[in-house]
Design a protein around this motif. Structure first.
Motif, PDB file in Angstrom:
ATOM      1  N   THR A   1       0.833  -1.207   0.000  1.00 42.37           N
ATOM      2  CA  THR A   1       0.000   0.000   0.000  1.00 42.37           C
ATOM      3  C   THR A   1       0.864   1.252   0.000  1.00 42.37           C
ATOM      4  N   ALA A   2       1.942   1.234   0.803  1.00 43.08           N
ATOM      5  CA  ALA A   2       2.855   2.379   0.848  1.00 43.08           C
ATOM      6  C   ALA A   2       3.540   2.580  -0.492  1.00 43.08           C
ATOM      7  N   ALA A   3       3.954   1.497  -1.124  1.00 44.73           N
ATOM      8  CA  ALA A   3       4.629   1.598  -2.420  1.00 44.73           C
ATOM      9  C   ALA A   3       3.695   2.172  -3.484  1.00 44.73           C
ATOM     10  N   ARG A   4       2.431   1.804  -3.429  1.00 39.50           N
ATOM     11  CA  ARG A   4       1.473   2.270  -4.438  1.00 39.50           C
ATOM     12  C   ARG A   4       1.110   3.735  -4.273  1.00 39.50           C
ATOM     13  N   GLU A   5       1.557   4.348  -3.203  1.00 40.18           N
ATOM     14  CA  GLU A   5       1.379   5.786  -3.063  1.00 40.18           C
ATOM     15  C   GLU A   5       2.212   6.537  -4.095  1.00 40.18           C
ATOM     16  N   ARG A   6       3.212   5.864  -4.648  1.00 43.44           N
ATOM     17  CA  ARG A   6       4.102   6.526  -5.607  1.00 43.44           C
ATOM     18  C   ARG A   6       4.356   5.722  -6.871  1.00 43.44           C
ATOM     19  N   TRP A   7       4.332   4.385  -6.776  1.00 44.46           N
ATOM     20  CA  TRP A   7       4.690   3.537  -7.912  1.00 44.46           C
ATOM     21  C   TRP A   7       3.548   2.582  -8.269  1.00 44.46           C
ATOM     22  N   ASN A   8       3.625   2.063  -9.478  1.00 42.36           N
ATOM     23  CA  ASN A   8       2.857   0.882  -9.842  1.00 42.36           C
ATOM     24  C   ASN A   8       3.615  -0.287  -9.227  1.00 42.36           C
ATOM     25  N   ALA A   9       3.048  -0.950  -8.253  1.00 40.00           N
ATOM     26  CA  ALA A   9       3.778  -1.971  -7.508  1.00 40.00           C
ATOM     27  C   ALA A   9       2.941  -3.232  -7.354  1.00 40.00           C
ATOM     28  N   GLU A  10       3.647  -4.356  -7.236  1.00 41.77           N
ATOM     29  CA  GLU A  10       3.008  -5.654  -7.063  1.00 41.77           C
ATOM     30  C   GLU A  10       3.693  -6.398  -5.919  1.00 41.77           C
ATOM     31  N   LEU A  11       2.948  -7.271  -5.273  1.00 42.67           N
ATOM     32  CA  LEU A  11       3.514  -8.123  -4.233  1.00 42.67           C
ATOM     33  C   LEU A  11       3.453  -9.555  -4.718  1.00 42.67           C
ATOM     34  N   HIS A  12       4.621 -10.133  -4.945  1.00 41.79           N
ATOM     35  CA  HIS A  12       4.704 -11.504  -5.427  1.00 41.79           C
ATOM     36  C   HIS A  12       4.897 -12.448  -4.245  1.00 41.79           C
ATOM     37  N   GLU A  13       4.117 -13.496  -4.207  1.00 41.04           N
ATOM     38  CA  GLU A  13       4.166 -14.432  -3.093  1.00 41.04           C
ATOM     39  C   GLU A  13       5.514 -15.147  -3.028  1.00 41.04           C
ATOM     40  N   GLY A  14       5.923 -15.480  -1.822  1.00 40.48           N
ATOM     41  CA  GLY A  14       7.143 -16.228  -1.636  1.00 40.48           C
ATOM     42  C   GLY A  14       6.867 -17.717  -1.548  1.00 40.48           C
ATOM     43  N   THR A  15       7.864 -18.452  -1.124  1.00 40.43           N
ATOM     44  CA  THR A  15       7.732 -19.882  -0.909  1.00 40.43           C
ATOM     45  C   THR A  15       8.149 -20.177   0.525  1.00 40.43           C
ATOM     46  N   GLY A  16       8.266 -21.449   0.850  1.00 39.08           N
ATOM     47  CA  GLY A  16       8.681 -21.792   2.197  1.00 39.08           C
ATOM     48  C   GLY A  16      10.057 -21.294   2.553  1.00 39.08           C
ATOM     49  N   LYS A  17      10.936 -21.165   1.549  1.00 43.53           N
ATOM     50  CA  LYS A  17      12.307 -20.736   1.784  1.00 43.53           C
ATOM     51  C   LYS A  17      12.595 -19.337   1.249  1.00 43.53           C
ATOM     52  N   LYS A  18      11.670 -18.793   0.485  1.00 42.35           N
ATOM     53  CA  LYS A  18      11.892 -17.501  -0.162  1.00 42.35           C
ATOM     54  C   LYS A  18      10.802 -16.526   0.263  1.00 42.35           C
ATOM     55  N   PRO A  19      11.180 -15.349   0.764  1.00 45.36           N
ATOM     56  CA  PRO A  19      10.162 -14.381   1.211  1.00 45.36           C
ATOM     57  C   PRO A  19       9.432 -13.753   0.037  1.00 45.36           C
ATOM     58  N   PRO A  20       8.297 -13.141   0.285  1.00 42.49           N
ATOM     59  CA  PRO A  20       7.601 -12.419  -0.786  1.00 42.49           C
ATOM     60  C   PRO A  20       8.448 -11.263  -1.297  1.00 42.49           C
ATOM     61  N   SER A  21       8.145 -10.831  -2.508  1.00 39.11           N
ATOM     62  CA  SER A  21       8.913  -9.760  -3.141  1.00 39.11           C
ATOM     63  C   SER A  21       7.984  -8.617  -3.537  1.00 39.11           C
ATOM     64  N   LEU A  22       8.346  -7.416  -3.128  1.00 44.66           N
ATOM     65  CA  LEU A  22       7.662  -6.210  -3.586  1.00 44.66           C
ATOM     66  C   LEU A  22       8.346  -5.762  -4.869  1.00 44.66           C
ATOM     67  N   VAL A  23       7.596  -5.678  -5.952  1.00 42.89           N
ATOM     68  CA  VAL A  23       8.165  -5.315  -7.244  1.00 42.89           C
ATOM     69  C   VAL A  23       7.662  -3.946  -7.668  1.00 42.89           C
ATOM     70  N   LEU A  24       8.594  -3.037  -7.899  1.00 42.41           N
ATOM     71  CA  LEU A  24       8.251  -1.725  -8.444  1.00 42.41           C
ATOM     72  C   LEU A  24       8.274  -1.848  -9.964  1.00 42.41           C
ATOM     73  N   VAL A  25       7.143  -1.622 -10.598  1.00 40.41           N
ATOM     74  CA  VAL A  25       7.038  -1.759 -12.047  1.00 40.41           C
ATOM     75  C   VAL A  25       7.187  -0.376 -12.669  1.00 40.41           C
TER      76      VAL A  25
END
Length: 254
Positions: free
Chosen positions: A227-251
């Motif tokens: 939500t904070a990122a979308r205040e300025r950018w087109n952003a997406e939140l990509h789900e992680g896995t059991g060993k990998k955290p989610p990723s916030l992507v600035l598009v």
């Protein structure tokens, strides 16, 4: 919130002042390890093959020479010594006093020499990469990983961890997956997306500055960070896995 940054390759030496006091740095349990790295780095930096061993060119010979006397070099706040693209975009000097306090309280730099330091810790400029292997210590990412896991355990448990490090420095410490979000950037042009390489540092710096300067509380969950990122950018939140955290992507528009 804990914001993890990589150091910059380029560093600005302090113009004067006292030398580093290892006992005064954040995460004091790392003091012995820091001495070991400093001593090994000084030894390597005095060898005939120092440039090759440290993976740098002849233009950085002065920086390598400085590595031999880090115990006596003047120190300055980490946010001033680290002066690369990410740090320029973060713009610490132009923050308000309140925003600087927020930066000092939340940002930790993962370093090949220091392991991890607070943003206001006083350190000298140096030349060393986390991918380097030093005599008696081996690859620094492997050397630091168990030490940082223990030293940063309390800080990483205090809230959301926003990981803005490059892969080289991410190899030295893995924060809890359940509490962490990495930050990446992609360029989109005509529906096609490509990874942003060098300029990803710039955009991560801008994103950290946005977190420090926006009104309201620091985000406490991945969704709040989006939500904070979308205040300025087109952003997406990509789900992680059991060993990998989610990723916030600035598009970014190409």
């Amino acid at each position: 919130m804990l914001i993890l940054l990589p150091p910059s390759e380029g560093k600005t030496p302090a113009s004067g002042g006292a030398a580093v006091d290892l006992s005064a740095l954040s995460f004091p349990t790392l003091e012995i390890a820091r001495k070991q790295v400093m001593e090994s780095l000084a030894e390597v930096s005095g060898r005939d093959d120092a440039l090759e061993a440290l993976g740098v060119g002849a233009s950085l010979a002065h920086d390598v020479e400085r590595n031999r006397r880090l115990h006596a070099e003047p120190a300055a706040p980490a946010h001033r010594v680290y002066s690369g693209v990410l740090y320029e975009a973060l713009g610490y000097a132009s923050l308000t006093a309140a925003q600087r306090r927020k930066a000092d309280a939340s940002i930790v730099v993962v370093s090949a020499l220091w392991g991890a330091v607070g943003f206001s810790d006083l350190v000298p400029a140096y030349r060393l990469s986390m991918s380097t292997a030093l005599p008696g210590l081996g690859r620094l990412a492997s050397f630091w990983k168990p030490l940082l896991t223990e030293a940063l355990a309390d800080r990483a448990s205090e809230g959301l961890v926003v990981d803005c490090r490059s892969s080289t420095y991410a190899a030295a410490y893995a924060p809890p997956v359940s509490r962490t979000v990495t930050v990446d950037a992609l360029t989109e042009r005509n529906g096609k997306r490509t990874v942003v390489s060098h300029f990803a540092k710039h955009h991560r710096g801008e994103f950290v500055r946005h977190l420090l300067t926006r009104k309201g509380r620091m985000p406490g969950t991945p969704q709040a960070l989006l939500t904070a990122a979308r205040e300025r950018w087109n952003a997406e939140l990509h789900e992680g896995t059991g060993k990998k955290p989610p990723s916030l992507v600035l598009v970014l528009e190409g």
